[in-house]
Write a protein that holds these residues in place. Structure first.
Motif, PDB file in Angstrom:
ATOM      1  N   ALA A  73       0.826  -1.208   0.000  1.00 51.11           N
ATOM      2  CA  ALA A  73       0.000   0.000   0.000  1.00 51.11           C
ATOM      3  C   ALA A  73       0.856   1.252   0.000  1.00 51.11           C
ATOM      4  O   ALA A  73       0.593   2.222  -0.714  1.00 51.11           O
ATOM      5  N   LEU A  74       1.913   1.209   0.820  1.00 54.76           N
ATOM      6  CA  LEU A  74       2.802   2.363   0.883  1.00 54.76           C
ATOM      7  C   LEU A  74       3.502   2.619  -0.445  1.00 54.76           C
ATOM      8  O   LEU A  74       3.577   3.743  -0.936  1.00 54.76           O
ATOM      9  N   ALA A  75       3.989   1.527  -1.035  1.00 56.70           N
ATOM     10  CA  ALA A  75       4.682   1.671  -2.319  1.00 56.70           C
ATOM     11  C   ALA A  75       3.753   2.251  -3.354  1.00 56.70           C
ATOM     12  O   ALA A  75       4.141   3.096  -4.177  1.00 56.70           O
TER      13      ALA A  75
ATOM     14  N   PHE B  49       8.942  -0.412  10.080  1.00 56.35           N
ATOM     15  CA  PHE B  49       9.387   0.966   9.938  1.00 56.35           C
ATOM     16  C   PHE B  49       8.363   1.808   9.189  1.00 56.35           C
ATOM     17  O   PHE B  49       8.094   2.949   9.545  1.00 56.35           O
ATOM     18  N   PHE B  50       7.785   1.209   8.157  1.00 56.41           N
ATOM     19  CA  PHE B  50       6.903   2.005   7.291  1.00 56.41           C
ATOM     20  C   PHE B  50       5.474   2.141   7.815  1.00 56.41           C
ATOM     21  O   PHE B  50       4.720   2.966   7.341  1.00 56.41           O
ATOM     22  N   THR B  51       5.135   1.312   8.793  1.00 61.36           N
ATOM     23  CA  THR B  51       3.761   1.357   9.284  1.00 61.36           C
ATOM     24  C   THR B  51       3.294   2.758   9.686  1.00 61.36           C
ATOM     25  O   THR B  51       2.230   3.193   9.258  1.00 61.36           O
ATOM     26  N   PRO B  52       4.080   3.498  10.490  1.00 61.11           N
ATOM     27  CA  PRO B  52       3.607   4.836  10.851  1.00 61.11           C
ATOM     28  C   PRO B  52       3.553   5.800   9.668  1.00 61.11           C
ATOM     29  O   PRO B  52       2.662   6.650   9.598  1.00 61.11           O
ATOM     30  N   ILE B  53       4.492   5.633   8.745  1.00 61.39           N
ATOM     31  CA  ILE B  53       4.545   6.559   7.608  1.00 61.39           C
ATOM     32  C   ILE B  53       3.304   6.442   6.734  1.00 61.39           C
ATOM     33  O   ILE B  53       2.738   7.426   6.260  1.00 61.39           O
ATOM     34  N   ILE B  54       2.883   5.185   6.579  1.00 58.93           N
ATOM     35  CA  ILE B  54       1.801   4.934   5.651  1.00 58.93           C
ATOM     36  C   ILE B  54       0.519   5.647   6.075  1.00 58.93           C
ATOM     37  O   ILE B  54      -0.287   6.068   5.251  1.00 58.93           O
TER      38      ILE B  54
ATOM     39  N   SER C 274      -5.340  -2.048  -3.386  1.00 57.20           N
ATOM     40  CA  SER C 274      -4.942  -3.007  -4.426  1.00 57.20           C
ATOM     41  C   SER C 274      -3.441  -3.246  -4.373  1.00 57.20           C
ATOM     42  O   SER C 274      -2.974  -4.373  -4.550  1.00 57.20           O
ATOM     43  N   GLY C 275      -2.690  -2.188  -4.117  1.00 54.70           N
ATOM     44  CA  GLY C 275      -1.233  -2.346  -3.975  1.00 54.70           C
ATOM     45  C   GLY C 275      -0.902  -3.264  -2.818  1.00 54.70           C
ATOM     46  O   GLY C 275      -0.017  -4.106  -2.907  1.00 54.70           O
TER      47      GLY C 275
END
Ligand SMILES: [Zn+2]
Ligand SMILES: [Zn+2]
Lengths: 365, 98
Positions: free
Chosen positions: A357-359, B19-24, B37-38
């Motif tokens: 999702a982030l990507a 690491f990316f969890t908070p950023i998202i 979908s991603g």
């Protein structure tokens, strides 16, 4: 001729055993400890020829049916029987195992014919990990994310044995050559196009590589994979064999000769030679079309290497673990908790979802 | 070697996702639909990798196929030859012509 593996304490006369912790022979009664040189100087370690033949444990052939139920399944049908000269107990073992300690009274058993001739190895690496440390190490080893909670090390171990496993050590030279196709790839973009250029080369390499003491376990009773996995042993501690090192442990005799085991050493040697030849080729990709090799084994030595073997049962299924008795390295396949696996995999799915999702959000795809 | 690689890949993956969890949470440039979908594209490989890594940690037994610890010296090259054969080029369109 027989070989005495039992030494008497020069101080008090009690039987002394190899002490893995102190790295010498130690007396449990008076606390003295001795090196091999000291024992030999004191005359405690008699040369094999000097042993009185009458004191040697005689072994008899065993009627297989009689003892089938008492063996643990790892033992073949070829059984022999020893009678302990200290307590009179009968020790049943198969022909290729040399019992070096009486399981009933704890005294050393003097081995008879089994150890002579082809049993007597060139080298030995003495035990360094004492029995009391094995369980703690096993507990640490078993602490893996998927190990079931009720996998209690102390309760599941049926049998823990210090065993000298016979290994063949092969030294030799491999000469090999490869014919290959090397490709170097260059890509660049210009305008609206990405260009790819591939340059092809015909590659030839020829070389020789020398190997020293590639170990292959020589006992059919131990799993080859398990014995491969407890490598490496530190050869700097390889010493000339003396039967006294076996005191207090079991010892296996080889039952696969050096010709039979050679193939496994050869395979390893030839794979590594190919790898090394490959390393000299500096291409983006290399496809080997042809590899010719010839291995010339120049020397084979027979060595006894120390292992702790653990036979365990968990949920009625047998599991086998082994520890390198010199380095303490543990190996074996632990049982897997399927519920834990499912939970962790789901967490992994969640993590993957977040990354995806982030990507996407960052516009990476 | 492969086992080590899978393991480090797995750990890198797990730490990345943490690491990316908070950023998202703060990312707003894409629509929710696109992000979902991603996410699904990566969910299955994420689960598989995690499972594989953890199982490999409980498996410490394998056949030895190499002998590199037992090399007495380096490889002695007796002959080497590199002959240029040919070059191929290709191009692919990456942007449409305006
Ligand atoms: Zn003593
Ligand atoms: Zn006894």
């Amino acid at each position: 001729m027989a070989v005495n593996i039992s030494y008497k304490c020069p101080t008090c006369g009690a039987e002394i055993f190899w002490n893995a912790e102190k790295n010498c022979w130690a007396c449990e009664y008076c606390g003295d400890s001795f090196t091999l040189e000291q024992l030999e100087a004191q005359g405690a370690a008699k040369a094999p020829e000097e042993i009185n033949k009458d004191n040697v444990e005689k072994h008899e052939e065993v009627d297989t049916d009689e003892y089938k139920s008492s063996t643990d399944g790892t033992v073949g049908s070829d059984l022999v029987k020893y009678t302990c000269s200290h307590c009179g107990a009968e020790i049943i073992t198969d022909r290729s195992t040399a019992a070096t300690i009486c399981v009933y009274c704890g005294n050393a058993v003097i081995m008879g014919e089994q150890i002579i001739d082809d049993f007597s190895p060139d080298y030995v690496i003495p035990f360094k990990v004492p029995k009391k440390d094995v369980m703690e190490a096993f507990r640490k080893f078993s602490k893996k994310p998927l190990t079931p909670k009720d996998f209690k090390c102390d309760q599941i171990v049926d049998k823990m044995q210090g065993v000298y496993i016979p290994f063949w050590l092969y030294s030799g030279v491999c000469s090999g050559s490869i014919n290959a196709e090397g490709v170097n790839v260059r890509t660049w973009t210009s305008g609206n196009y990405r260009h790819t250029e591939k340059k092809y080369y015909s590659v030839f390499r020829d070389g020789i590589l020398e190997f020293e003491r590639v170990p292959v376990d020589a006992s059919s009773k131990t799993e080859n994979d398990a014995m491969d996995s407890i490598e490496p042993f530190d050869y700097s501690e390889l010493t000339k064999f003396n039967p006294g090192y076996l005191s207090g442990y079991l010892a296996e005799r080889y039952d696969e000769n050096s010709d039979k085991c050679l193939l496994r050493a050869q395979e390893r040697i030839e794979n590594t030679t190919r790898d090394e030849l490959k390393k000299t080729c500096d291409y983006d990709t290399l496809n080997i079309h042809n590899y010719t090799k010839e291995t010339n084994i120049k020397d084979v030595k027979y060595a006894m290497l120390p292992t702790w073997l653990l036979y365990t049962t968990y949920k009625e299924k047998p599991y086998f673990f082994a520890m390198n008795g010199q380095t303490g390295k543990f190996i074996g396949n632990l049982p897997i908790d399927k519920v834990k696996l499912a939970i962790y995999s789901l967490l992994g799915c969640g993590g993957g979802f977040l990354i995806g999702a982030l990507a996407r959000a960052a516009g990476l795809f | 070697m492969i086992r080590k690689f899978i393991r480090s890949l797995g750990f890198a993956f797990i730490s990345c996702s943490m690491f990316f969890t908070p950023i998202i949470a703060g990312a707003e440039s894409a629509t929710t639909g696109e992000m979902v979908s991603g996410g699904f594209i990566f969910a299955v490989p994420g689960g598989l990798i995690t499972g594989l890594v953890l199982v490999s940690m409980s498996r410490e037994k394998s056949k030895a196929t190499r002998a590199e610890q037992y090399m007495k010296s380096k490889l002695q090259l007796k002959g080497r030859n590199d002959t240029y054969l040919r070059t191929t080029t290709s191009k692919t369109k990456i942007k449409s012509d305006n």
